[in-house]
Design a protein around this motif. Structure first.
Motif, short mmCIF file in Angstrom:
data_model
loop_
_atom_site.label_atom_id
_atom_site.label_comp_id
_atom_site.label_asym_id
_atom_site.label_seq_id
_atom_site.Cartn_x
_atom_site.Cartn_y
_atom_site.Cartn_z
N SER A 324 0.84 -1.19 0.00
CA SER A 324 0.00 0.00 0.00
C SER A 324 0.87 1.25 0.00
CB SER A 324 -0.91 0.01 1.24
OG SER A 324 -1.59 1.24 1.34
N VAL A 325 0.41 2.29 -0.68
CA VAL A 325 1.13 3.56 -0.67
C VAL A 325 0.67 4.45 0.49
CG1 VAL A 325 1.48 3.48 -3.16
CG2 VAL A 325 -0.47 4.74 -2.23
N ASP A 326 -0.35 4.03 1.21
CA ASP A 326 -0.88 4.83 2.31
C ASP A 326 0.21 5.07 3.36
OD1 ASP A 326 -3.31 4.80 1.06
OD2 ASP A 326 -4.18 3.22 2.32
N GLY A 327 0.47 6.32 3.67
CA GLY A 327 1.46 6.68 4.66
C GLY A 327 2.89 6.54 4.22
N TRP A 328 3.11 6.20 2.96
CA TRP A 328 4.47 5.96 2.46
C TRP A 328 5.13 7.27 2.01
CZ3 TRP A 328 5.76 2.09 -2.08
CH2 TRP A 328 7.10 1.72 -2.00
N LEU A 329 4.36 8.14 1.40
CA LEU A 329 4.90 9.39 0.90
C LEU A 329 4.96 10.44 2.01
CD1 LEU A 329 3.95 7.85 -1.68
CD2 LEU A 329 3.47 10.08 -2.69
#
Length: 364
Positions: A324-329
């Motif tokens: 998941s890209v959630d919270g990654w950027l």
């Protein structure tokens, strides 16, 4: 009586000292800084030399930008250039040996799928062409002509994911070829000695030497291109957010210089210290404006392309778990840098299809 007074004074002094320490502690934490900033670069120059080219991060390294930024703090900048590319950088992060890194899309996705903790700070490349190169006397003129033959790619790197995209577009998979893994230096040698029929590598230096030729090129296709990211480890970001901001701001300032068309020649000359020729950079960067190619933006195109890369990595069986890209950027550092440097709107934003947003076409 005297003993009682002495005890009272001791208690009072202890309380005062505790209060002073409690007041001073937050200041000490706020001023905390690392002794060294460790940056891993998922590539190396020809023969493993500790410098490379092709990105604004490489430009910053050769210009000593971060060394100058942190000299007054007594903070050392430690660069590690990895001939083992993205997989080697993941190993360094897993062993607590990397604070920041330059990384291609596939290895950073693999790292996240295995639990490595990073925050994506900005992008450093997009819209770069990809090539399949073969020996100079190869009769092959297309991917179809290479079917069943030996095709080399550096597995575990962004090149493998890009090759997967290309093959899928033309109705193939890696299983349609005798796919082998080779790093850049080994692949160049293998093409020169005709030990492979084709390889995922730019052709121009090989053409200039009279040993290689291009069999296939994508051009700057936004559907097929790879994108790279510059990240910070979650641990470092939590401990030193002010340091992270200074690193990002310094690198974005360099990226603005790198993105100026008037600086193309100077930058190619700088990058050619890596052992890759000025001519090859000139050819591989010819078709796209530098503001597009070197954009640091975490825009709609970047996010959607990252999501697509995750889906493709799973489809091609390069990762096993969903990512998941959630919270990654962590775009706040980039946004702050753009504001401080008065660079808001300098790089055009692109939509999910890889097209510049209409309002910015005229501006850029």
């Amino acid at each position: 009586m005297k003993l009682s007074r002495l005890r009272t004074a001791t208690v009072l002094l202890t309380a005062i000292a505790a209060g002073v320490l409690a007041f001073a502690a937050p200041v000490a934490v706020a001023q905390d800084k690392p002794k060294v900033i460790r940056i891993s670069y998922s590539s190396a120059g020809t023969g493993g030399r500790p410098l490379t080219g092709g990105t604004s991060i490489a430009t910053a390294h050769q210009q000593g930008i971060l060394e100058k930024e942190f000299a007054k703090d007594g903070i050392k900048i430690q660069w590690t250039f990895n001939p083992g590319a993205g997989p080697a950088t993941n190993e360094q992060l897993a062993n607590g040996l990397a604070d920041f890194a330059h990384h291609g899309d596939l290895p950073i996705i693999i790292g996240r799928s295995t639990g490595l903790k990073t925050k994506l700070l900005f992008s450093y490349t997009r819209f770069g062409p990809a090539y399949i190169t073969g020996p100079i006397d190869s009769p092959a003129k297309s991917l179809e002509d290479l079917k069943g033959k030996k095709l080399a790619v550096f597995k575990g790197t962004a090149s493998q994911l890009a090759l997967g995209r290309i093959l899928k577009k033309h109705g193939f998979t890696e299983r349609d070829f005798k796919t082998v893994s080779m790093d850049g230096d080994t692949l160049r040698a293998a093409i020169a000695t005709k030990d492979v029929d084709g390889g995922f590598i730019a052709p121009f230096d090989l053409e200039a030497r009279g040993v290689g030729k291009v069999i296939y090129s994508t051009g700057p296709d936004p559907e097929l291109t790879s994108q790279g990211v510059f990240w910070v480890s979650e641990d470092f970001e939590k401990k030193y957010p002010d340091i992270v901001q200074r690193v990002v701001t310094a690198l974005i300032k360099v990226t603005a210089w790198s993105s100026e068309e008037k600086n193309r020649e100077a930058q190619y000359k700088l990058w050619s210290n890596s052992g890759t020729s000025y001519y090859e950079y000139q050819k591989t960067f010819a078709d796209v404006p530098l503001k597009w190619r070197l954009s640091p933006l975490l825009d709609e195109y970047f996010v959607e392309n990252l999501k697509k890369s995750i889906v493709q990595a799973k489809e091609f069986k390069l990762i096993r778990r969903d990512v998941s890209v959630d919270g990654w950027l962590a775009p706040k550092y980039l946004n702050t840098a753009l504001k401080e440097l008065k660079l808001e709107g300098y790089w055009p934003e692109f939509n999910a299809a890889g097209k510049p947003k209409a309002a910015q076409v005229a501006q850029n």
